[in-house]
Design an enzyme around this catalytic site. Structure first.
Site, PDB file in Angstrom:
ATOM      1  N   ASN A 119       0.843  -1.204   0.000  1.00  0.00           N
ATOM      2  CA  ASN A 119       0.000   0.000   0.000  1.00  0.00           C
ATOM      3  C   ASN A 119       0.869   1.242   0.000  1.00  0.00           C
ATOM      4  OD1 ASN A 119      -2.422   1.603   0.340  1.00  0.00           O
ATOM      5  ND2 ASN A 119      -1.832   1.871   2.485  1.00  0.00           N
ATOM      6  N   HIS A 121       1.089   5.073   1.068  1.00  0.00           N
ATOM      7  CA  HIS A 121       0.443   5.916   2.084  1.00  0.00           C
ATOM      8  C   HIS A 121       1.143   7.280   2.151  1.00  0.00           C
ATOM      9  CE1 HIS A 121      -1.825   6.909   5.656  1.00  0.00           C
ATOM     10  NE2 HIS A 121      -0.695   7.382   6.181  1.00  0.00           N
ATOM     11  N   SER A 148       5.110   6.610   2.112  1.00  0.00           N
ATOM     12  CA  SER A 148       5.670   5.297   2.467  1.00  0.00           C
ATOM     13  C   SER A 148       4.961   4.218   1.669  1.00  0.00           C
ATOM     14  CB  SER A 148       5.426   4.988   3.949  1.00  0.00           C
ATOM     15  OG  SER A 148       5.885   6.019   4.781  1.00  0.00           O
ATOM     16  N   ASP A 157      -2.408   0.591   7.998  1.00  0.00           N
ATOM     17  CA  ASP A 157      -1.154   1.311   7.715  1.00  0.00           C
ATOM     18  C   ASP A 157      -0.014   0.918   8.662  1.00  0.00           C
ATOM     19  OD1 ASP A 157      -2.503   2.705   5.696  1.00  0.00           O
ATOM     20  OD2 ASP A 157      -3.119   4.296   7.048  1.00  0.00           O
TER      21      ASP A 157
HETATM   22  C1  GRF Z   1      -2.294   9.021  -3.101  1.00  0.00           C
HETATM   23  O1  GRF Z   1      -1.987  10.271  -2.610  1.00  0.00           O
HETATM   24  C2  GRF Z   1      -2.032   7.962  -2.058  1.00  0.00           C
HETATM   25  O2  GRF Z   1      -1.040   8.294  -1.175  1.00  0.00           O
HETATM   26  C3  GRF Z   1      -3.332   7.882  -1.353  1.00  0.00           C
HETATM   27  O3  GRF Z   1      -4.291   8.085  -2.351  1.00  0.00           O
HETATM   28  C4  GRF Z   1      -3.752   8.890  -3.380  1.00  0.00           C
HETATM   29  C5  GRF Z   1      -4.003   8.249  -4.692  1.00  0.00           C
HETATM   30  O4  GRF Z   1      -3.767   9.091  -5.768  1.00  0.00           O
HETATM   31  N1  GRF Z   1      -3.456   6.637  -0.645  1.00  0.00           N
HETATM   32  P1  GRF Z   1      -4.028   8.575  -7.256  1.00  0.00           P
HETATM   33  O5  GRF Z   1      -5.419   7.996  -7.305  1.00  0.00           O
HETATM   34  O6  GRF Z   1      -2.984   7.564  -7.581  1.00  0.00           O
HETATM   35  O7  GRF Z   1      -3.920   9.811  -8.113  1.00  0.00           O
END
Ligand code: GRF
Length: 226
Positions: A119, A121, A148, A157
């Site tokens: 994932n 994050h 991360s 997370d």
């Molecule tokens: C990212 O900022 C990620 O960290 C979070 O969701 C967002 C996804 O962005 N979990 P995208 O859909 O890839 O543009």
């Protein structure tokens, strides 16, 4: 490390999304350019309005929408997971990438899928698990922030942290500027990490290989576009 110089097997991956899919787009683009050792077998979205679906379709990648809004009634998590499990098993992937996937998966799904899941994050875990990470960084006045990639476990997370990309906050940063800056880092961190996994330099579960200490880190200056 230059992505193009690593030689390794192509990982079969499934990407789970909920939103814009800018990270998915980076994976699509880099795999087309031969910079990323993956084959994106399919994309699953839990939202029918996710722009990520259009991105996948434009790249002729199969997409599955498991949305609770399309039928007008909420799809339970149990139903979502039972469909997702079947699809992912049929796809025979090596790795599942949660890239902006905003539903919390159950312990049963995570523990019994038998396929590692990572994932992305938007914080320097273990700080700021959950939502609103950029607001929380500003509120606390942190000097460092970033994103991360961690192995997914049932605790939100909290799985082993594999890689991080780090920036220094500026005095005039807002949650919006941080979001933009962190997203640029994400677009470097995700392909870099997947290539490290494909090269078997790191294990997606976070067990360290070759006595190397996790997390591996990138800094903002290394993430500026070539
Ligand atoms: C990212 O900022 C990620 O960290 C979070 O969701 C967002 C996804 O962005 N979990 P995208 O859909 O890839 O543009």
């Amino acid at each position: 490390m230059n992505n193009a110089t690593i030689s390794h097997k192509r990982l079969r991956i499934a990407v789970l999304v909920s939103g814009s899919g800018s990270n998915l787009q980076v994976l699509i683009d880099e795999s087309k350019l031969g910079k990323l050792s993956v084959e994106i077998i399919g994309v699953i979205s839990n939202r029918e309005d996710a722009y990520a679906i259009t991105r996948a379709q434009n790249a002729s990648i199969q997409t599955v929408i498991l949305s609770h809004t399309s039928s007008g009634k909420r799809m339970t998590m149990t139903t979502f997971e039972s469909h997702a499990r079947q699809i992912i098993q049929d796809w025979q992937v090596d790795l599942i990438v949660l890239a902006g996937f905003m539903r919390i998966l159950s312990a049963d799904f995570i523990n019994n899928l038998g396929i590692p899941m990572i994932n992305l994050h938007p914080s320097l875990l273990p700080v700021y698990k959950g939502l609103d990470t950029h607001h929380r960084v500003i509120k606390t006045g942190d000097k460092l922030h970033g994103c991360s990639i961690h192995y997914v476990t049932p605790q939100l997370d909290s799985g082993n942290i594999l890689t991080q990309a780090i920036l220094q906050t500026h005095q005039n940063d807002t949650p919006e500027t941080l979001q933009k800056r962190v997203q640029k880092l994400e677009h470097k961190l995700l392909p870099w990490t997947i290539n490290l996994i494909a090269a078997e330099l790191i294990d997606p579960t976070g067990k360290t290989l070759q006595s190397l200490k996790l997390p591996w880190r990138l800094y903002e200056a290394e993430c500026i576009d070539d």
